[in-house]
Design an enzyme around this catalytic site. Structure first.
Site, PDB file in Angstrom:
ATOM      1  N   GLY A  50       0.833  -1.208   0.000  1.00  6.36           N
ATOM      2  CA  GLY A  50       0.000   0.000   0.000  1.00  6.36           C
ATOM      3  C   GLY A  50       0.857   1.243   0.000  1.00  6.36           C
TER       4      GLY A  50
ATOM      5  N   ASP B 280      -1.341  10.371  16.265  1.00  8.51           N
ATOM      6  CA  ASP B 280      -2.151   9.925  15.122  1.00  8.51           C
ATOM      7  C   ASP B 280      -2.678   8.513  15.336  1.00  8.51           C
ATOM      8  OD1 ASP B 280      -3.383  10.291  12.668  1.00  8.51           O
ATOM      9  OD2 ASP B 280      -1.629   9.676  11.502  1.00  8.51           O
TER      10      ASP B 280
ATOM     11  N   LYS C 181       9.365   0.352   3.942  1.00 11.89           N
ATOM     12  CA  LYS C 181       8.663   1.582   3.580  1.00 11.89           C
ATOM     13  C   LYS C 181       9.652   2.464   2.823  1.00 11.89           C
ATOM     14  CE  LYS C 181       5.279   4.275   6.005  1.00 11.89           C
ATOM     15  NZ  LYS C 181       4.761   4.634   7.307  1.00 11.89           N
TER      16      LYS C 181
ATOM     17  N   VAL D 290       4.720   0.994   0.780  1.00  9.12           N
ATOM     18  CA  VAL D 290       5.134  -0.075   1.693  1.00  9.12           C
ATOM     19  C   VAL D 290       5.077  -1.415   0.948  1.00  9.12           C
ATOM     20  CG1 VAL D 290       4.738  -1.192   3.923  1.00  9.12           C
ATOM     21  CG2 VAL D 290       4.244   1.243   3.663  1.00  9.12           C
TER      22      VAL D 290
HETATM   23  N1  LIG Z   1       5.040  -3.195   9.309  1.00  5.11           N
HETATM   24  C1  LIG Z   1       4.026  -3.437   8.476  1.00  5.11           C
HETATM   25  N2  LIG Z   1       3.610  -4.704   8.266  1.00  5.11           N
HETATM   26  C2  LIG Z   1       2.576  -4.971   7.427  1.00  5.11           C
HETATM   27  N3  LIG Z   1       1.892  -4.016   6.744  1.00  5.11           N
HETATM   28  C3  LIG Z   1       2.276  -2.733   6.904  1.00  5.11           C
HETATM   29  C4  LIG Z   1       3.351  -2.374   7.761  1.00  5.11           C
HETATM   30  N4  LIG Z   1       3.500  -1.012   7.733  1.00  5.11           N
HETATM   31  C5  LIG Z   1       2.557  -0.559   6.901  1.00  5.11           C
HETATM   32  N5  LIG Z   1       1.820  -1.576   6.388  1.00  5.11           N
HETATM   33  C6  LIG Z   1       0.688  -1.465   5.441  1.00  5.11           C
HETATM   34  O1  LIG Z   1       1.127  -0.721   4.314  1.00  5.11           O
HETATM   35  C7  LIG Z   1       0.115   0.182   3.874  1.00  5.11           C
HETATM   36  C8  LIG Z   1       0.671   1.603   3.814  1.00  5.11           C
HETATM   37  O2  LIG Z   1       1.080   1.975   5.113  1.00  5.11           O
HETATM   38  P1  LIG Z   1       1.474   3.442   5.556  1.00  5.11           P
HETATM   39  O3  LIG Z   1       1.743   3.430   7.005  1.00  5.11           O
HETATM   40  O4  LIG Z   1       2.502   4.021   4.660  1.00  5.11           O
HETATM   41  O5  LIG Z   1       0.219   4.222   5.150  1.00  5.11           O
HETATM   42  P2  LIG Z   1      -1.128   4.632   5.819  1.00  5.11           P
HETATM   43  O6  LIG Z   1      -1.161   4.260   7.266  1.00  5.11           O
HETATM   44  O7  LIG Z   1      -2.182   4.093   4.919  1.00  5.11           O
HETATM   45  O8  LIG Z   1      -1.078   6.207   5.624  1.00  5.11           O
HETATM   46  P3  LIG Z   1      -0.373   7.378   6.422  1.00  5.11           P
HETATM   47  O9  LIG Z   1       1.088   7.061   6.590  1.00  5.11           O
HETATM   48  O10 LIG Z   1      -0.590   8.524   5.523  1.00  5.11           O
HETATM   49  O11 LIG Z   1      -1.113   7.459   7.745  1.00  5.11           O
HETATM   50  C9  LIG Z   1      -1.049   0.036   4.848  1.00  5.11           C
HETATM   51  O12 LIG Z   1      -1.982  -0.852   4.260  1.00  5.11           O
HETATM   52  C10 LIG Z   1      -0.425  -0.613   6.053  1.00  5.11           C
HETATM   53  O13 LIG Z   1      -1.349  -1.433   6.769  1.00  5.11           O
END
Ligand SMILES: Nc1ncnc2c1ncn2[C@@H]1O[C@H](COP(=O)(O)OP(=O)(O)OP(=O)(O)O)[C@@H](O)[C@H]1O
Length: 283
Positions: free
Chosen positions: A20, A131, A42, A27
């Protein structure tokens, strides 16, 4: 779908699947070419967000807690900053609530206790998450909770990331004082109250037709009693929501006190917790 980093190798981790994109980057799921360890990588795709990205890595690497995703390393690959962290399988709380609506109370309590444990740990280490929302919380099949996103968390060394007057956080989860840039760790406790309400009812407590209407409701603490939506909610859950959704932060329950309450502990244990934080700081 644009997946520019798929199949690339970052510090031995081969990016195998796009998971995503968030506010700062993409990520991916990844696997180490030799150890086969799974990770989430990421990759920053907004160079104007580099300070925030570094802050995320700094905060995430400065805490160790079973309910917080572990940061493995911060790497620069061809000039692009990347965070390599623990891969957390399962569903975000956001997806879970969208799929199921109100969640069973016993499950909610299990999730809440782990969330509060992680948040109390952050607060004891001088970190204000800023957040907390269901999209940043993952729950595994075994009901283990992990906090994921520390993009706007504030620690003692966090540089000034936002312009004066710029509102940080997602407004449905924002505490009244955050609209006036007066947020503190207690604002995280308000967000926990919103999340608890959402888990128990399947609905947001403050959800106006416009941003202004939502804000007015938040500032008045004007929400529908959760038991009117879900009559099965226990008195204890209702009371906890009331303790968390206090408009005046001075009257709001802290994460440490809430944790003690959830574990049925006494004020003495709360004191012991504070003492153990003090001892940790001495070392
Ligand atoms: N450590 C992780 N393990 C599994 N999935 C992850 C992990 N970190 C992020 N993701 C998944 O990757 C996607 C993008 O995550 P990210 O944290 O960049 O964005 P977000 O939470 O959607 O947005 P923002 O950072 O703008 O709040 C999401 O679907 C999230 O659940």
């Amino acid at each position: 779908m644009h997946e520019p980093f798929l199949h690339r190798n970052i510090r031995g981790y081969v990016l195998t699947q796009w998971l995503g994109a968030g506010g700062m980057g993409e990520v991916y799921q990844a696997q180490h070419q030799f150890t086969r360890q799974t990770a989430a990588v990421k990759v920053l795709n907004r160079i104007d967000q580099v300070e925030r990205f570094r802050n995320e890595a700094y905060v995430q690497s400065s805490v160790r807690h079973p309910n917080i995703a572990v940061l493995f390393e911060y790497a620069i690959e061809n000039g692009i900053p990347c965070i390599v962290m623990e891969y957390v399988e399962g569903l975000t709380l956001e997806r879970l609530i969208k799929r199921q609506g109100a969640l069973p109370e016993q499950f909610v309590w299990k999730v809440l206790e782990q969330m509060v444990d992680a948040v109390a740990h952050l607060h004891a280490n001088g970190i204000f998450h800023r957040d907390l929302k269901p999209a940043n919380i993952k729950v595994t099949k075994e009901s283990v909770v992990k906090l994921l996103d520390f993009g706007i968390a504030k620690a003692a060394y966090t540089p000034k990331l936002t312009q004066e007057g710029y509102i940080v956080g997602t407004s449905f989860y924002m505490a009244p004082e955050q609209f006036y840039s007066k947020g503190s760790v207690l604002s995280d406790c308000w967000a926990l109250g919103v999340i608890l309400y959402e888990m128990l009812t399947g609905q947001l407590p403050f959800d106006g037709r416009t941003e202004t209407e939502t804000r007015v409701r938040i500032e008045r603490g004007d929400y529908m009693a959760p038991n009117l939506i879900n009559p099965h909610i226990s008195k204890k859950s209702k009371r906890l929501i009331e303790k968390l959704l206090q408009v005046n932060p001075k009257k709001r329950i802290s994460a440490a006190a809430l944790l003690s309450e959830l574990r049925g502990e006494t004020a003495t244990n709360n004191l012991l917790h504070r003492l153990s934080v003090w001892v940790r700081n001495v070392f």
